[in-house]
Design a protein around this motif. Sequence first.
Motif, PDB file in Angstrom:
ATOM      1  N   GLU A  72      13.197  48.267  69.956  1.00  0.00           N
ATOM      2  CA  GLU A  72      11.930  47.629  69.577  1.00  0.00           C
ATOM      3  C   GLU A  72      11.084  48.601  68.757  1.00  0.00           C
ATOM      4  OE1 GLU A  72       8.647  45.502  72.155  1.00  0.00           O
ATOM      5  OE2 GLU A  72       8.677  47.616  72.661  1.00  0.00           O
ATOM      6  N   THR A  73      10.490  48.081  67.674  1.00  0.00           N
ATOM      7  CA  THR A  73       9.443  48.861  67.000  1.00  0.00           C
ATOM      8  C   THR A  73       8.196  47.979  67.013  1.00  0.00           C
ATOM      9  OG1 THR A  73       9.705  48.083  64.714  1.00  0.00           O
ATOM     10  CG2 THR A  73      11.209  49.818  65.439  1.00  0.00           C
ATOM     11  N   SER A  74       7.170  48.466  67.684  1.00  0.00           N
ATOM     12  CA  SER A  74       5.989  47.626  67.871  1.00  0.00           C
ATOM     13  C   SER A  74       4.745  48.358  67.381  1.00  0.00           C
ATOM     14  CB  SER A  74       5.861  47.273  69.355  1.00  0.00           C
ATOM     15  OG  SER A  74       4.755  46.438  69.543  1.00  0.00           O
TER      16      SER A  74
ATOM     17  N   TRP B 235      -4.765  63.161  68.511  1.00  0.00           N
ATOM     18  CA  TRP B 235      -3.512  62.429  68.297  1.00  0.00           C
ATOM     19  C   TRP B 235      -3.450  61.197  69.204  1.00  0.00           C
ATOM     20  CZ3 TRP B 235      -0.291  63.531  64.420  1.00  0.00           C
ATOM     21  CH2 TRP B 235      -0.318  64.810  63.868  1.00  0.00           C
ATOM     22  N   SER B 236      -3.161  60.029  68.619  1.00  0.00           N
ATOM     23  CA  SER B 236      -3.048  58.819  69.437  1.00  0.00           C
ATOM     24  C   SER B 236      -1.994  57.894  68.839  1.00  0.00           C
ATOM     25  CB  SER B 236      -4.377  58.061  69.478  1.00  0.00           C
ATOM     26  OG  SER B 236      -5.395  58.897  69.938  1.00  0.00           O
ATOM     27  N   GLU B 237      -1.410  57.086  69.729  1.00  0.00           N
ATOM     28  CA  GLU B 237      -0.296  56.200  69.329  1.00  0.00           C
ATOM     29  C   GLU B 237      -0.723  55.118  68.337  1.00  0.00           C
ATOM     30  OE1 GLU B 237       1.430  54.226  72.738  1.00  0.00           O
ATOM     31  OE2 GLU B 237       2.266  52.614  71.494  1.00  0.00           O
ATOM     32  N   ILE B 238       0.104  54.926  67.303  1.00  0.00           N
ATOM     33  CA  ILE B 238      -0.097  53.750  66.451  1.00  0.00           C
ATOM     34  C   ILE B 238       1.085  52.772  66.560  1.00  0.00           C
ATOM     35  CG2 ILE B 238      -1.735  54.711  64.789  1.00  0.00           C
ATOM     36  CD1 ILE B 238       0.596  55.240  62.889  1.00  0.00           C
ATOM     37  N   GLU B 239       2.229  53.296  66.979  1.00  0.00           N
ATOM     38  CA  GLU B 239       3.410  52.422  67.089  1.00  0.00           C
ATOM     39  C   GLU B 239       4.311  52.939  68.199  1.00  0.00           C
ATOM     40  OE1 GLU B 239       5.293  51.308  63.465  1.00  0.00           O
ATOM     41  OE2 GLU B 239       7.220  50.884  64.411  1.00  0.00           O
ATOM     42  N   GLY B 240       4.915  52.008  68.926  1.00  0.00           N
ATOM     43  CA  GLY B 240       5.854  52.398  69.975  1.00  0.00           C
ATOM     44  C   GLY B 240       7.263  51.990  69.579  1.00  0.00           C
ATOM     45  N   ILE B 241       8.222  52.896  69.790  1.00  0.00           N
ATOM     46  CA  ILE B 241       9.627  52.579  69.516  1.00  0.00           C
ATOM     47  C   ILE B 241      10.370  52.736  70.843  1.00  0.00           C
ATOM     48  CG2 ILE B 241      11.682  53.258  68.189  1.00  0.00           C
ATOM     49  CD1 ILE B 241       9.481  54.439  66.190  1.00  0.00           C
TER      50      ILE B 241
END
Length: 471
Positions: free
Chosen positions: A333-335, A291-297
């Motif tokens: 923020e959605t990045s 599991w790894s990040e694709i988007e940060g909120i």
Amino acid sequence: MKKEQNKMEKIVAFLKDNGFINLSSEPYGGFSSSYDYGVYGVEIKNNLKQAWWNEMTKHHEDIVGIDSAILMSPRVWEASGHLSAGFADELVECKSCHKRFKADELEIPSLEEKIKKLKKDGAVGINEMDIELNTKIWKKCSCGELITDLPKKFNIMMKTFVGPIESDTNVVYLRGEACQGIYMNFLWAKNSARMKIPFGICQIGKAFRNEITPGPFTFRTREFEQMDLQFFVKPDDADQWFEFWKQARINFYINLGISKDHLRFHDHPQNKLAHYAKKACDIEYLFPWGWSEIEGIHNRSDWDLGNHSKFSGTDLSYFDQEIKEKYTPYIIETSAGCDRTLLAFLIEAFNEFENGRNNEANNVEYLLKLNYQLSPVKVAVMPLLKNKEGLQVKAREIYNTLKFEFNTKFDDNGSIGKRYRRQDELGTPWCITVDFDTLEDNCVTVRNRDTMLQARVKIVDLINYIKTHLC
Ligand code: ATP
């Protein structure tokens, strides 16, 4: 694990062989952790960006888009905190929360804590432990993690110079995150589009970070593209909008073809939040390595606009006509990383058939089962035989009509089976074959990528047929 490693190796080779993604500077043997998108890669990437852009700006009337410069006033990066540790500082980095500190700012862990970490990292012998205890630096991060690596002179920002003289006064930075350009445009966008809070500004653009540990593949690189939304809200409403955007963003991936089972939220605990964040949640994808990040909120609070007001002297607060009150907006923020999410879509779509698929038993075949919106080519037009003029003319005629509507390819090379196979590898949803009957009945055979079923469709109905199924 080995199997998953093999899967990733296969995908990387597949993406190179089929014109999607490859290391940059190939004639020079490649340039580590920089990647080029090839003839089909650029199409998928554009489709992904377009899907995101449409989702943001067309489906939400309260969001507008901009495209800001990569080079900005260096003061922006002072205010954002990116330069706060200073260039010449020796920093240690926490591997868990990625914060960097001057080593002497941190506490030293107890012997018990040190031994616990050594055991966790696999050290067993007394000798081995002794060496580690005496040669490593031992510091404790505010998140609780122990830091053992020696300090490095480090700053993630990439710098260059403007003008002919390379001096300290001419230093500028390649932006480390796309969002800062949005803060610079807060007033202009709000005023020119007459936006009222709550509203958002979005942009897609390159960012640069001098990452210490790039990889795997395009997951973490030093040059990458971000798809960023900064949504400005009343402070009291921030929690509610944070939840709204978490759901909206995970749905984006599900609607574009990623299985729910391969996506999850990872809420950050309070003690691991970045300096600007009140709340943070990652959307994670189940990559072959885990599991790894694709988007940060993030709920970035009033930190950004507040700090830029202070540093620039320009008032970036907002007067709310409804409640007759002035406040500094909070930002949700959605990045999303464009390259990283694209990699997730490609991995999700990759299918291997060990015993063939297109009547070529015992041959390995690949199918890129992308959502149709993302497919680089939408339709391939194929005359049944290459050397029959009548078939060629008719097929060209069809191609020349369809090419103005969809990304269309003309393919008359090799057997039909081979051509289907090639298009499956590109993820092309439809192959249209022009055969001898076409010359009589003005119908063609339309083969669907996923079902492999073939339908007979009138040439005059083709555009509608494809448009209907594309949706
Ligand atoms: P990570 O710690 O995983 O590198 P981050 O938490 O620093 O990421 P953010 O600053 O929140 O990432 O950036 C938002 C998004 O931008 C990330 O979710 C990711 O998709 C993308 N991103 C960030 N850094 C990189 C990078 N070096 N290469 C590719 N994509 C990146």
